[in-house]
Scaffold this active site. Sequence first.
Site, mmCIF file in Angstrom:
data_model
loop_
_atom_site.group_PDB
_atom_site.id
_atom_site.type_symbol
_atom_site.label_atom_id
_atom_site.label_comp_id
_atom_site.label_asym_id
_atom_site.label_seq_id
_atom_site.Cartn_x
_atom_site.Cartn_y
_atom_site.Cartn_z
ATOM 1 N N CYS A 1 0.834 -1.207 0.000
ATOM 2 C CA CYS A 1 0.000 0.000 0.000
ATOM 3 C C CYS A 1 0.869 1.258 0.000
ATOM 4 C CB CYS A 1 -0.992 -0.033 1.156
ATOM 5 S SG CYS A 1 -2.362 1.152 0.941
ATOM 6 N N HIS B 1 -3.295 -5.284 0.380
ATOM 7 C CA HIS B 1 -2.800 -5.714 1.688
ATOM 8 C C HIS B 1 -2.895 -7.232 1.891
ATOM 9 C CE1 HIS B 1 -2.571 -1.733 3.776
ATOM 10 N NE2 HIS B 1 -3.436 -1.397 2.832
#
Length: 304
Positions: free
Chosen positions: A114, A228
Amino acid sequence: MSTLSRSTMLLLGTAFSIASGFDRPVIAVMSHPYNSTHEYMAASYVKYIESGGGRTLRVPFTANSTQIEEIYKQTSGLLFMGGAATLPQAARDLYALKVKGDESGDFYPMWGTCLGFEWINQLVGEDDSIIDGMFSAENISLALDFTDAISGSRAFPEDGIVADLAGNYEITMNMHEHGVATEDFLANELLTDTFNLISTNDDLDGKNFVSTIESKSADKAIYATQWHPEKNNFEYGAVDNDKAYLSTSHSAEAVRLSFELAAFFVGEARKSDHVFEGNLKLAINERTGVLEETSFEERYVFLN
């Protein structure tokens, strides 16, 4: 003189430092500012690395060059976690050591998740403005749209379980407004020379963003996901009455994907010759407390 196997040396108690380098990889993870006195690390990243057989050493967000050199020397790889911090000088210094090591044949794998994915694009692309702040990709789980580059992927082998899971199930969790537009990535020669574009995705408005990249060179060993993998196993986003506010999948497929990628990256770290000497505190030992919140269910906190 005959050559002893690593397992034999470990049993004999002779070369524990060698066993540490190969069998006990320690991954550097940079903490982020929490307030004026503390930094934090999401516990899910520590658990994620542990699920692959590694341990975690904190990189202070404000670490100086001397600290960075020592951390680099004693860790087998680097992970930039998600969050909301700006790219610090300490991250630039650590990446510079990796580049210098790559040039001399050192092996030091790196992963970005991310925000960490965005930092890697900024560092490698040498352009902080590569990050676009106009994506609508908050709290959505997607199946990856793979490109033809998957045919040579190390982390996502085309006929392997990881590609099957990530490409056929909506289990890659996205929590970002910022990201790298596919067209901007393809226009940056430093990025396209370094990376294979493994996958892209569309946000809720149909805007295409880069979701997975992997260094073309196995020796550079850089991997990054805008999504993620650690959340599938370790972040439930539970609020009142255990009602989840996150769209994170915890299906058998999602959990398997998380484990496979953790095992892959820690496996890369096992190839490093860097040795943890034990004079630096592991993150789990250095932490001064644990905060329970909703954005990250647990945060380990550290004094600045």
